[in-house]
Design a protein around this motif. Structure first.
Motif, short mmCIF file in Angstrom:
data_model
loop_
_atom_site.label_atom_id
_atom_site.label_comp_id
_atom_site.label_asym_id
_atom_site.label_seq_id
_atom_site.Cartn_x
_atom_site.Cartn_y
_atom_site.Cartn_z
N ALA A 69 0.82 -1.22 0.00
CA ALA A 69 0.00 0.00 0.00
C ALA A 69 0.85 1.27 0.00
CB ALA A 69 -0.96 -0.01 1.20
N ARG A 70 1.83 1.35 -0.90
CA ARG A 70 2.66 2.54 -1.00
C ARG A 70 1.85 3.70 -1.59
NH1 ARG A 70 8.51 1.43 -1.38
NH2 ARG A 70 8.85 -0.82 -1.11
N PRO A 71 2.08 4.92 -1.15
CA PRO A 71 1.33 6.06 -1.69
C PRO A 71 1.52 6.24 -3.19
CG PRO A 71 2.45 6.68 0.35
CD PRO A 71 2.95 5.32 -0.03
N ASP A 72 2.72 5.92 -3.69
CA ASP A 72 3.00 6.09 -5.12
C ASP A 72 2.98 4.75 -5.86
OD1 ASP A 72 5.22 5.03 -3.90
OD2 ASP A 72 6.66 6.19 -5.10
N GLY A 73 2.33 3.75 -5.27
CA GLY A 73 2.34 2.41 -5.85
C GLY A 73 1.72 2.35 -7.24
N ARG A 74 0.59 3.04 -7.43
CA ARG A 74 -0.07 3.03 -8.73
C ARG A 74 0.80 3.65 -9.81
NH1 ARG A 74 -5.53 3.53 -10.26
NH2 ARG A 74 -6.02 2.44 -8.33
N GLN A 75 1.44 4.76 -9.50
CA GLN A 75 2.30 5.43 -10.48
C GLN A 75 3.50 4.55 -10.84
OE1 GLN A 75 3.64 9.32 -9.32
NE2 GLN A 75 5.04 9.52 -11.06
N ARG A 76 4.11 3.95 -9.83
CA ARG A 76 5.25 3.07 -10.07
C ARG A 76 4.86 1.90 -10.97
NH1 ARG A 76 9.11 2.32 -5.48
NH2 ARG A 76 8.37 0.18 -5.45
N ALA A 77 3.67 1.35 -10.72
CA ALA A 77 3.20 0.23 -11.54
C ALA A 77 2.96 0.67 -12.98
CB ALA A 77 1.92 -0.34 -10.93
N GLN A 78 2.36 1.84 -13.17
CA GLN A 78 2.10 2.33 -14.52
C GLN A 78 3.40 2.51 -15.30
OE1 GLN A 78 -0.18 5.91 -14.06
NE2 GLN A 78 -2.05 4.84 -13.44
N GLU A 79 4.41 3.07 -14.64
CA GLU A 79 5.69 3.29 -15.32
C GLU A 79 6.34 1.97 -15.71
OE1 GLU A 79 7.82 5.57 -12.49
OE2 GLU A 79 6.77 7.45 -12.92
N ALA A 80 6.27 0.97 -14.84
CA ALA A 80 6.86 -0.33 -15.14
C ALA A 80 6.15 -1.00 -16.31
CB ALA A 80 6.82 -1.22 -13.90
N VAL A 81 4.82 -0.96 -16.31
CA VAL A 81 4.06 -1.60 -17.39
C VAL A 81 4.27 -0.85 -18.70
CG1 VAL A 81 1.75 -2.22 -18.20
CG2 VAL A 81 2.36 -2.56 -15.81
N ALA A 82 4.34 0.48 -18.65
CA ALA A 82 4.58 1.26 -19.86
C ALA A 82 5.93 0.91 -20.48
CB ALA A 82 4.51 2.75 -19.55
N ARG A 83 6.96 0.72 -19.66
CA ARG A 83 8.28 0.33 -20.16
C ARG A 83 8.22 -1.07 -20.80
NH1 ARG A 83 12.86 3.06 -18.70
NH2 ARG A 83 14.08 1.14 -18.80
N ALA A 84 7.45 -1.95 -20.19
CA ALA A 84 7.31 -3.30 -20.75
C ALA A 84 6.61 -3.25 -22.10
CB ALA A 84 6.53 -4.19 -19.78
N LEU A 85 5.56 -2.44 -22.21
CA LEU A 85 4.85 -2.32 -23.49
C LEU A 85 5.73 -1.71 -24.56
CD1 LEU A 85 1.39 -1.10 -22.16
CD2 LEU A 85 1.91 -3.35 -23.11
N ALA A 86 6.55 -0.73 -24.17
CA ALA A 86 7.45 -0.10 -25.14
C ALA A 86 8.49 -1.08 -25.66
CB ALA A 86 8.13 1.10 -24.48
N ALA A 87 8.78 -2.12 -24.88
CA ALA A 87 9.75 -3.11 -25.30
C ALA A 87 9.18 -4.08 -26.33
CB ALA A 87 10.25 -3.91 -24.10
N LEU A 88 7.85 -4.13 -26.43
CA LEU A 88 7.22 -4.97 -27.43
C LEU A 88 7.32 -4.28 -28.80
CD1 LEU A 88 3.97 -6.03 -25.53
CD2 LEU A 88 6.12 -7.29 -25.71
N THR A 89 6.97 -4.99 -29.83
CA THR A 89 6.92 -4.39 -31.16
C THR A 89 6.00 -3.17 -31.12
OG1 THR A 89 7.23 -6.56 -32.13
CG2 THR A 89 6.39 -4.84 -33.58
N PRO A 90 6.39 -2.06 -31.72
CA PRO A 90 5.53 -0.88 -31.70
C PRO A 90 4.13 -1.21 -32.19
CG PRO A 90 7.66 -0.32 -32.65
CD PRO A 90 7.63 -1.81 -32.47
N PRO A 91 3.11 -0.63 -31.56
CA PRO A 91 1.74 -0.98 -31.93
C PRO A 91 1.43 -0.62 -33.37
CG PRO A 91 1.77 0.97 -30.53
CD PRO A 91 3.16 0.41 -30.52
N ALA A 92 0.72 -1.54 -34.03
CA ALA A 92 0.29 -1.27 -35.40
C ALA A 92 -0.90 -0.33 -35.38
CB ALA A 92 -0.08 -2.58 -36.08
N ARG A 93 -1.15 0.28 -36.51
CA ARG A 93 -2.32 1.16 -36.62
C ARG A 93 -3.59 0.30 -36.59
NH1 ARG A 93 -1.72 6.35 -38.34
NH2 ARG A 93 0.39 6.97 -38.94
#
Length: 225
Positions: free
Chosen positions: A198-222
């Motif tokens: 229950a960290r105060p910034d837990g949601r933000q930290r999670a969003q940043e981690a998932v965003a980095r993981a998504l960026a590592a995938l093939t760029p999204p197609a249109r």
């Protein structure tokens, strides 16, 4: 003196035909439907067990506490459920069913397909009622010791994978088994960390981690191309 109001006696053959007709009537051949009162009582006990899982976790789910929360006699719990284990398993299954339905409804529409926007959607749908999530994950871990709960735990994981696949596919990201497990596994680990710490910034930290993981995938197609 004969009684003129008394009906004439029915012949024995007619009486036997009437008995036979009643024996094969459609009404008597149909199985009895469960009593509505019994169904409502059983559902009330399961609802109470799910609520207690959210309030106090695994240890809070006792026969006495369930009966009190449902407003039913203590004997009702043992009447409708053979054991506490059965009650817990059915409550776990109901909790999983409700959580998956809530999550599916929350990801029906994506505002944007950028990694950060998709990450916000995924972390937002995973992080909801903290106490309820604690109860769910507590039972999930208990499934490691209880084979009766393992099938429900697997249904939970498979359902979460399906939701991740829906989001990735809708945003144009690759959504093969490897990509789905990569993102879903990351989300599960972040989710457990969030509900426990229950960290105060837990949601933000999670969003940043998932965003980095998504960026590592093939760029999204249109979408729609």
């Amino acid at each position: 003196m004969p009684d003129q109001d008394r009906p004439a006696p029915v012949p024995a053959a007619a009486r036997s035909r009437g008995v036979a007709a009643r024996a094969v009537s459609p009404v008597s051949s149909q199985p009895r439907r469960p009593q509505e009162r019994a169904v409502r009582r059983r559902e009330a006990l399961l609802d109470a067990a799910v609520d207690l899982l959210g309030d106090g976790g695994f240890a809070a789910v006792t026969h006495r506490a369930i009966a009190r929360r449902a407003g039913l006699p203590l004997a009702a719990t043992s009447y409708y459920f053979t054991s506490r284990d059965q009650l817990l398993a059915e409550a776990f299954a109901l909790l999983v069913e409700r959580e998956l339905a809530r999550m599916r409804a929350a990801v029906e529409h994506l505002a944007s397909c950028t990694p950060l926007a998709v990450a916000e959607t995924l972390t937002g749908v995973y992080a909801s009622d903290r106490l309820r999530q604690l109860g769910l994950w507590e039972l999930y871990l208990q499934a490691g010791r209880d084979p009766a709960l393992q099938a429900i735990a697997r249904a939970w994981t498979d359902g979460c994978d399906d939701i991740v696949a829906t989001v990735l596919g809708g945003a144009g990201y690759p959504c093969g088994p490897g990509e789905i497990r990569f993102v879903a596994g990351l989300l599960s680990g972040l989710w457990v960390e969030e509900v426990v710490e229950a960290r105060p910034d837990g949601r933000q930290r999670a969003q940043e981690a998932v965003a980095r993981a998504l960026a590592a995938l093939t760029p999204p197609a249109r979408v729609g191309s």
